[in-house]
Each structure stands twice: as structure tokens, then as C-alpha cells.
Enzyme design. Structure first.
Site, PDB file in Angstrom:
ATOM      1  N   ARG A  64     -44.628  21.850  -7.052  1.00 30.53           N
ATOM      2  CA  ARG A  64     -44.484  20.523  -6.463  1.00 30.53           C
ATOM      3  C   ARG A  64     -46.131  20.017  -5.940  1.00 30.53           C
ATOM      4  O   ARG A  64     -46.593  21.111  -5.407  1.00 30.53           O
ATOM      5  CB  ARG A  64     -43.520  19.856  -5.422  1.00 30.53           C
ATOM      6  CG  ARG A  64     -42.053  20.178  -6.004  1.00 30.53           C
ATOM      7  CD  ARG A  64     -41.092  19.971  -4.838  1.00 30.53           C
ATOM      8  NE  ARG A  64     -39.654  20.264  -5.466  1.00 30.53           N
ATOM      9  CZ  ARG A  64     -38.806  20.538  -4.896  1.00 30.53           C
ATOM     10  NH1 ARG A  64     -38.784  20.781  -3.753  1.00 30.53           N
ATOM     11  NH2 ARG A  64     -37.597  20.657  -5.300  1.00 30.53           N
ATOM     12  N   THR A  80     -35.076  21.771 -10.518  1.00 34.94           N
ATOM     13  CA  THR A  80     -34.697  21.599 -11.905  1.00 34.94           C
ATOM     14  C   THR A  80     -35.602  22.232 -12.871  1.00 34.94           C
ATOM     15  O   THR A  80     -34.814  22.835 -13.912  1.00 34.94           O
ATOM     16  CB  THR A  80     -34.361  19.949 -12.285  1.00 34.94           C
ATOM     17  OG1 THR A  80     -33.481  19.727 -11.181  1.00 34.94           O
ATOM     18  CG2 THR A  80     -33.985  19.603 -13.307  1.00 34.94           C
ATOM     19  N   GLN A 116     -33.040  11.176  -6.918  1.00 35.70           N
ATOM     20  CA  GLN A 116     -34.496  10.899  -6.822  1.00 35.70           C
ATOM     21  C   GLN A 116     -35.109  10.299  -5.425  1.00 35.70           C
ATOM     22  O   GLN A 116     -34.211  10.354  -4.555  1.00 35.70           O
ATOM     23  CB  GLN A 116     -34.840   9.762  -8.134  1.00 35.70           C
ATOM     24  CG  GLN A 116     -34.630  10.603  -9.217  1.00 35.70           C
ATOM     25  CD  GLN A 116     -33.222  10.871  -9.863  1.00 35.70           C
ATOM     26  OE1 GLN A 116     -32.526   9.860  -9.883  1.00 35.70           O
ATOM     27  NE2 GLN A 116     -33.012  12.088 -10.320  1.00 35.70           N
ATOM     28  N   LYS A 165     -32.187  15.517   0.313  1.00 37.65           N
ATOM     29  CA  LYS A 165     -30.872  14.572   0.334  1.00 37.65           C
ATOM     30  C   LYS A 165     -29.526  15.620   0.283  1.00 37.65           C
ATOM     31  O   LYS A 165     -28.817  15.393   0.981  1.00 37.65           O
ATOM     32  CB  LYS A 165     -30.882  13.996  -0.782  1.00 37.65           C
ATOM     33  CG  LYS A 165     -32.051  12.727  -0.912  1.00 37.65           C
ATOM     34  CD  LYS A 165     -32.085  11.901  -2.164  1.00 37.65           C
ATOM     35  CE  LYS A 165     -32.498  12.696  -3.321  1.00 37.65           C
ATOM     36  NZ  LYS A 165     -33.772  13.137  -3.511  1.00 37.65           N
ATOM     37  N   ASP A 208     -36.674  14.928  -3.835  1.00 37.77           N
ATOM     38  CA  ASP A 208     -36.779  16.348  -3.168  1.00 37.77           C
ATOM     39  C   ASP A 208     -36.902  16.180  -1.818  1.00 37.77           C
ATOM     40  O   ASP A 208     -37.587  17.243  -1.180  1.00 37.77           O
ATOM     41  CB  ASP A 208     -37.719  17.255  -4.096  1.00 37.77           C
ATOM     42  CG  ASP A 208     -37.568  17.484  -5.301  1.00 37.77           C
ATOM     43  OD1 ASP A 208     -36.489  17.555  -6.007  1.00 37.77           O
ATOM     44  OD2 ASP A 208     -38.440  17.541  -6.157  1.00 37.77           O
ATOM     45  N   GLY A 246     -32.113  17.599  -8.756  1.00 35.69           N
ATOM     46  CA  GLY A 246     -31.553  19.205  -8.071  1.00 35.69           C
ATOM     47  C   GLY A 246     -31.639  19.035  -6.705  1.00 35.69           C
ATOM     48  O   GLY A 246     -32.539  18.645  -5.922  1.00 35.69           O
ATOM     49  N   HIS A 247     -30.286  19.032  -6.090  1.00 40.01           N
ATOM     50  CA  HIS A 247     -30.088  19.220  -4.867  1.00 40.01           C
ATOM     51  C   HIS A 247     -29.615  20.269  -4.500  1.00 40.01           C
ATOM     52  O   HIS A 247     -28.563  20.860  -5.054  1.00 40.01           O
ATOM     53  CB  HIS A 247     -28.825  17.881  -4.509  1.00 40.01           C
ATOM     54  CG  HIS A 247     -29.432  16.428  -5.237  1.00 40.01           C
ATOM     55  ND1 HIS A 247     -28.486  15.620  -5.059  1.00 40.01           N
ATOM     56  CD2 HIS A 247     -30.427  16.099  -5.509  1.00 40.01           C
ATOM     57  CE1 HIS A 247     -29.156  14.295  -5.438  1.00 40.01           C
ATOM     58  NE2 HIS A 247     -30.420  14.694  -5.644  1.00 40.01           N
TER      59      HIS A 247
HETATM   60  P1  GDP Z   1     -33.100  16.919  -2.913  1.00 45.78           P
HETATM   61  O1  GDP Z   1     -33.447  16.633  -4.141  1.00 45.78           O
HETATM   62  O2  GDP Z   1     -33.593  15.816  -2.088  1.00 45.78           O
HETATM   63  O3  GDP Z   1     -31.530  17.271  -2.534  1.00 45.78           O
HETATM   64  O4  GDP Z   1     -34.039  18.139  -2.502  1.00 45.78           O
HETATM   65  P2  GDP Z   1     -34.271  19.597  -3.151  1.00 45.78           P
HETATM   66  O5  GDP Z   1     -33.066  20.400  -3.023  1.00 45.78           O
HETATM   67  O6  GDP Z   1     -34.860  19.380  -4.390  1.00 45.78           O
HETATM   68  O7  GDP Z   1     -35.400  19.991  -2.115  1.00 45.78           O
HETATM   69  C1  GDP Z   1     -35.319  20.140  -0.901  1.00 45.78           C
HETATM   70  C2  GDP Z   1     -35.402  21.651  -0.472  1.00 45.78           C
HETATM   71  O8  GDP Z   1     -35.838  21.877   0.881  1.00 45.78           O
HETATM   72  C3  GDP Z   1     -34.348  22.628  -0.738  1.00 45.78           C
HETATM   73  O9  GDP Z   1     -34.557  24.025  -1.163  1.00 45.78           O
HETATM   74  C4  GDP Z   1     -33.686  22.887   0.590  1.00 45.78           C
HETATM   75  O10 GDP Z   1     -32.883  23.987   0.655  1.00 45.78           O
HETATM   76  C5  GDP Z   1     -34.885  22.801   1.416  1.00 45.78           C
HETATM   77  N1  GDP Z   1     -34.465  22.331   2.887  1.00 45.78           N
HETATM   78  C6  GDP Z   1     -33.761  21.264   3.167  1.00 45.78           C
HETATM   79  N2  GDP Z   1     -33.939  20.947   4.468  1.00 45.78           N
HETATM   80  C7  GDP Z   1     -34.964  21.859   4.999  1.00 45.78           C
HETATM   81  C8  GDP Z   1     -35.557  22.172   6.116  1.00 45.78           C
HETATM   82  O11 GDP Z   1     -35.499  21.380   7.103  1.00 45.78           O
HETATM   83  N3  GDP Z   1     -36.612  22.992   6.459  1.00 45.78           N
HETATM   84  C9  GDP Z   1     -36.606  24.036   5.095  1.00 45.78           C
HETATM   85  N4  GDP Z   1     -37.706  24.764   5.383  1.00 45.78           N
HETATM   86  N5  GDP Z   1     -36.123  23.702   3.994  1.00 45.78           N
HETATM   87  C10 GDP Z   1     -35.263  22.477   3.970  1.00 45.78           C
HETATM   88  P1  IMO Z   2     -33.776  14.798  -6.861  1.00 46.78           P
HETATM   89  O1  IMO Z   2     -32.677  14.002  -7.007  1.00 46.78           O
HETATM   90  C1  IMO Z   2     -38.201  14.742  -7.793  1.00 46.78           C
HETATM   91  C2  IMO Z   2     -39.435  12.816 -11.549  1.00 46.78           C
HETATM   92  C3  IMO Z   2     -39.976  13.561 -12.805  1.00 46.78           C
HETATM   93  C4  IMO Z   2     -40.917  12.711 -13.205  1.00 46.78           C
HETATM   94  C5  IMO Z   2     -40.228  11.388 -13.412  1.00 46.78           C
HETATM   95  C6  IMO Z   2     -39.573  10.932 -14.408  1.00 46.78           C
HETATM   96  O2  IMO Z   2     -33.718  16.171  -6.670  1.00 46.78           O
HETATM   97  O3  IMO Z   2     -34.730  14.099  -5.705  1.00 46.78           O
HETATM   98  P2  IMO Z   2     -37.162  11.994 -15.465  1.00 46.78           P
HETATM   99  O4  IMO Z   2     -36.828  13.171 -16.154  1.00 46.78           O
HETATM  100  O5  IMO Z   2     -36.348  11.457 -14.431  1.00 46.78           O
HETATM  101  O6  IMO Z   2     -37.413  10.855 -16.637  1.00 46.78           O
HETATM  102  O7  IMO Z   2     -38.648  12.205 -14.874  1.00 46.78           O
HETATM  103  O8  IMO Z   2     -39.181  11.482 -11.905  1.00 46.78           O
HETATM  104  N1  IMO Z   2     -38.095  13.203 -11.024  1.00 46.78           N
HETATM  105  C7  IMO Z   2     -37.841  13.719  -9.857  1.00 46.78           C
HETATM  106  N2  IMO Z   2     -38.952  14.286  -9.090  1.00 46.78           N
HETATM  107  N3  IMO Z   2     -36.886  14.652  -7.407  1.00 46.78           N
HETATM  108  C8  IMO Z   2     -35.989  14.258  -8.494  1.00 46.78           C
HETATM  109  O9  IMO Z   2     -34.638  14.319  -8.163  1.00 46.78           O
HETATM  110  C9  IMO Z   2     -36.435  13.907  -9.633  1.00 46.78           C
HETATM  111  N4  IMO Z   2     -35.833  13.188 -10.657  1.00 46.78           N
HETATM  112  C10 IMO Z   2     -36.857  12.930 -11.478  1.00 46.78           C
HETATM  113  O10 IMO Z   2     -40.705  14.837 -12.090  1.00 46.78           O
HETATM  114  O11 IMO Z   2     -42.139  12.537 -12.564  1.00 46.78           O
HETATM  115 MG    MG Z   3     -34.435  17.854  -5.857  1.00 48.59          MG
END
Ligand code: GDP
Ligand code: IMO
Ligand code: MG
Length: 417
Positions: free
Chosen positions: A302, A297, A221, A18, A15, A42-43
Site C-alpha cells: 500500500r 486481497t 472500501q 473496518k 483498509d 479485504g477485512h
Molecule cells: P479494512 O479493510 O478496513 O477492514 O482493513 P484491513 O483489514 O484491510 O487492514 C487493516 C489492517 O490493520 C489489518 O491487518 C488489521 O489486522 C490491522 N489493524 C487493525 N487495527 C489495528 C491497530 O490498531 N494496530 C495495528 N498495528 N494493526 C491494526
Molecule cells: P476494503 O473494504 C482498499 C481500490 C483498488 C483500486 C480501486 C478500484 O478492504 O477497505 P476495484 O477492484 O474496486 O474496481 O478497484 O479501489 N479498492 C480498495 N482499496 N481497500 C478496499 O476495500 C478496496 N476495494 C477497492 O485498489 O484502487
Molecule cells: Mg481492507
């Protein structure tokens, strides 16, 4: 001359943001390729105020010119993939799924949830999506690959045999064995929706690289969730680090060019397991609210805390990171003081590396002066001076250049230095 693929990898516990950077970079790439994980990822991408949550489809999908490949290293739930596809039109010719990617079927999720229930307090805190059981079947050589969807009857028979053989285990876990006719119907519908997207993506990767296309590899991840290099057993079941891109797409280390590591300006973790710089007080709460730190997701809050420079340095080394994208700087706006974990104390000794068990580590902090007003800034020099100093200091501690700084969820609120 063949091209080298650029790679995006998470440096923390997932999270990191990415999705935003893959989307940003996809503007200049022809192909975006996922290499590991499943719909535990969850991107999030925000484009003109509209939010897209991607779990399995590569984040290049929002760039109409980019083609998207899901590699063999991914575990793919057809049911969830088909649901995700409905957000987009005209996917034909823009989306390719590896025939060697493993199938994640509904019973994997049931097993995942049952095992977590049985672990009680020791639960990993998985997403409950079936990731561990699907990779478990793959490694135990009892899994099924996407290519098998072309022959639904044969696949249904094999799955049925597996259920018969493991009936007692399923019963003990309270997992209901699916009815054979329903299973066959399900597999047939998956074949109907996905069959035309299933190809040999390994050959495709070799071809697109040899034709000099610009290719972006999208990690899921983060490094601290890697099966080998993360906080085992509180990890996911795949190789999340850059090395996973080779195995997960059928390319070799020489095919990889620039590696961009994604890290937030602070840390979060969802699920259980060690997190030395977690803040249980007001600061942690404030980061959660400012940063909307709730899972894409699962919706779970968090856990939040300060930037862990020791873990980041570990991640830079293990992934071969050339440059860092520092995300969500704006979330720290308004803090008077900002802390960074620069070393750990383990058994009365100060260490500057990730130990065998991070559970034993107490963080040692360095404190920085905070700032306000970084949100939406698109030019490094326009950032508050203390924010600039924070970024420069992180570069020194982590021993890696911070090339990109993100100041809001929007694609264009991105500083490229
Ligand atoms: P990922 O799993 O690495 O793709 O990240 P996630 O999408 O799960 O979580 C990142 C969250 O931060 C998302 O809701 C994005 O829209 C948000 N986000 C990304 N970059 C920024 C930023 O620079 N500032 C803020 N406030 N939110 C951001
Ligand atoms: P993105 O790509 C954050 C965490 C789960 C749990 C552990 C194992 O959005 O960054 P699983 O269901 O994979 O067996 O769970 O890994 N986890 C993540 N945490 N971002 C993710 O993906 C994750 N994918 C798995 O919360 O701690
Ligand atoms: Mg994510």
C-alpha cells in the site's frame, strides 16, 4: 418501536481497519449487514492471534451470536463466496444473501483485467476481481441477480445470449467466452451451495428493525473510493458512503442511527490515483513496514503517507459521521515527528476542502511531536501525552469526536473513550 441501525464507514481510501471495529461492535449487535462492494474488500480480524481475512462475508461472522446479511448493493462472486464459507461451520440460519444482489461471474474478472491491460499507464489499479464490469452490467441493466440462481438453465441461456450479442467485444479484448455446458454446471453448483441462503433481505431488514434488534451496517472500501465523492475515475464502482447503506439494503435514512467513521492515524492507498499526503521517503516506508501495509486481497504494497485532515473532514460531512474510530495509532510509535495535512495549495491558493481534482493539490502540513509505547494500551489516560495531544488536535481539525482509538490488531486492544 423499531430500532435504528448503527453504521460503520471508511473515511479514507479503504483498509482503515473496518473489520476490526465491526468485529468489536458485533459483540453487542444481533445482525451485521454488508451493503456495497464485492470481494475487492479485504477485512482482517485478529482473534487470539489467529487472522481471518473476510472479503464478502460480513465481519460479524466471528461472533457466534450475530447473524449476517449480504445486501442487494453487493456484487457477489459465488465462486469466491463459497471458498470463503469453508472457513466457517454452521452457517445455516446465520447467513442470508439478498436475492437482488448482483452476480459477479468469472468473465467479469477477465474483462476487468483486460480493460486494465488496455489502459496501460492510465490503469486504475483495480483489484482485478471484476467489480467494475459487474456493477457496469447492473447499471446497464444486463446483469443477473442471485435470485436467478434458482433457475440455472434459464440463467445459462440468458448469459449465452449476452455472449452471442457481445462476441466481437469479447474477442477484441481477448476474453474467452465460457463453454455453455461448463457454465451450466458451474451455475448448478452455485445453486447447490448457496441456494438455501438466498432470501428477500429487504423484508428481513424491515422485520429485524421493527423487532428492535441491534443492527450493524458494515461499509466496504472508503469515502475517497466512492464512485461520486471519491477521486474519480480512480475509485471503485459502488457507493461506499453511508448513503449507500440505504440503497444497498432497502432501508431508509430514518433507519440509520449512529455513524462511526473509521480512519487510520495516517493514510494509505492501494492502486493508482491522487494521494496528496503520500510520503515517498523513509517515513512512508517505515509506516508500511510497521503497519504491515500490504493488501489483504491482492498482497500489493500500500502507498503510505500522513493523515489527511482535509479529506477526513470531507468524509465526516458526506457520511454524517457522529464519531471516529482512529486506528493503528501504534504504527506511529517511534516517530520523532508526525505530520498532518491540514489544507491544500491549489494554483497558489490555500484551500481547506477537497477540490474537483485532487491531483492538483499540494499538502500543507502541521507537525506534531511523536511518541513511543502506545501499542496495546487500552486506556486513554495511559497513552503517552504527545499521543493524547495528537488525538485531541485531530478532533479539532476534523471537527468530529474520536470515540475509539485502536492500538493493535487484537479485538480487545481498543480504547473506548
Ligand atoms: P479494512 O479493510 O478496513 O477492514 O482493513 P484491513 O483489514 O484491510 O487492514 C487493516 C489492517 O490493520 C489489518 O491487518 C488489521 O489486522 C490491522 N489493524 C487493525 N487495527 C489495528 C491497530 O490498531 N494496530 C495495528 N498495528 N494493526 C491494526
Ligand atoms: P476494503 O473494504 C482498499 C481500490 C483498488 C483500486 C480501486 C478500484 O478492504 O477497505 P476495484 O477492484 O474496486 O474496481 O478497484 O479501489 N479498492 C480498495 N482499496 N481497500 C478496499 O476495500 C478496496 N476495494 C477497492 O485498489 O484502487
Ligand atoms: Mg481492507
Amino acid at each position: 418501536m423499531s430500532s435504528k441501525a448503527d453504521l460503520i464507514v471508511g473515511l479514507q481510501w479503504g483498509d482503515e481497519g473496518k473489520g476490526k471495529i465491526v468485529d468489536h461492535m458485533a459483540q453487542t449487535h444481533d445482525y451485521v449487514c454488508r451493503f456495497a462492494g464485492g470481494h475487492n474488500a479485504g477485512h482482517t480480524i485478529v482473534l487470539d492471534g489467529k487472522k481471518y481475512a473476510l472479503h464478502l462475508i460480513p465481519s460479524g461472522i466471528l461472533n457466534p451470536k450475530a447473524k449476517n446479511i449480504v445486501g442487494n448493493g453487493v456484487v457477489l462472486s459465488p465462486k469466491d463466496f463459497i471458498k470463503e464459507m469453508t472457513q466457517f461451520e454452521n452457517l445455516e440460519g446465520r447467513l442470508f444473501l439478498s436475492d437482488k444482489a448482483h452476480l459477479l461471474l468469472p468473465y467479469h474478472a477477465l474483462i476487468d483485467q483486460a480493460k486494465e491491460r488496455m489502459k496501460g499507464e492510465k490503469a486504475i489499479g483495480t483489484t482485478g476481481k471484476g467489480i467494475g464490469p459487474a456493477y457496469g452490467d447492473k447499471i446497464a441493466r444486463v446483469g443477473h441477480r442471485l435470485g436467478e440462481l434458482h433457475h440455472p438453465q434459464k440463467l445459462a441461456d440468458k448469459i449465452e445470449d449476452f455472449f452471442v450479442m457481445n462476441r466481437l467485444v469479447f474477442e477484441a479484448m481477448g476474453v474467452e467466452i465460457p463453454d455453455k455446458i461448463t457454465l451450466l454446471e458451474e451455475l448448478k453448483s452455485y445453486q447447490e451451495s448457496l441456494g438455501r441462503f438466498i432470501v428477500d433481505t429487504t423484508q428481513m431488514m424491515w422485520k429485524i428493525l421493527s423487532q428492535n434488534n441491534k443492527v450493524l451496517l458494515e461499509g466496504a472500501q472508503g469515502t475517497m473510493l466512492d464512485i461520486d465523492h471519491g477521486t474519480y475515475p480512480y475509485v471503485t464502482s459502488s457507493t461506499t458512503i453511508s448513503a449507500g447503506a440505504c440503497a444497498g439494503l432497502g432501508i431508509n435514512p430514518k433507519d440509520i442511527g449512529k455513524v462511526t467513521g473509521i480512519a487510520k492515524a495516517y493514510c494509505t492507498r492501494v492502486g493508482n490515483g491522487p494521494f496528496p499526503s503520500e510520503d515517498f521517503g523513509e517515513a512512508g516506508k517505515r509506516i508500511r513496514e510497521n503497519g504491515h501495509e500490504y493488501g489483504t486481497t491482492t498482497g500489493r504494497p500500500r502507498r503510505c503517507g500522513w493523515f489527511d485532515a482535509v479529506a477526513a473532514r470531507h468524509a465526516v460531512r458526506v457520511n454524517g459521521v457522529d464519531q471516529i474510530a482512529l486506528m493503528k495509532l501504534d504504527v506511529l510509535d517511534g516517530f520523532e515527528e508526525i505530520k498532518v495535512c491540514i489544507a491544500y495549495e491549489v494554483g497558489g491558493e490555500r484551500i481547506d476542502y477537497v477540490p474537483y481534482d485532487l491531483e492538483d493539490a499540494t499538502p500543507i502540513y502541521r507537525t506534531f511531536v511523536g511518541w513511543s509505547g502506545s501499542r496495546g494500551v487500552r486506556d486513554f489516560d495511559a497513552l503517552p501525552q504527545t499521543a493524547q495531544s495528537y488525538i485531541v488536535a485531530l478532533e479539532e481539525i476534523v471537527e468530529c469526536k474520536i470515540h475509539i482509538v485502536s492500538t493493535s490488531p487484537e479485538r480487545d486492544d481498543t480504547i473506548v473513550r
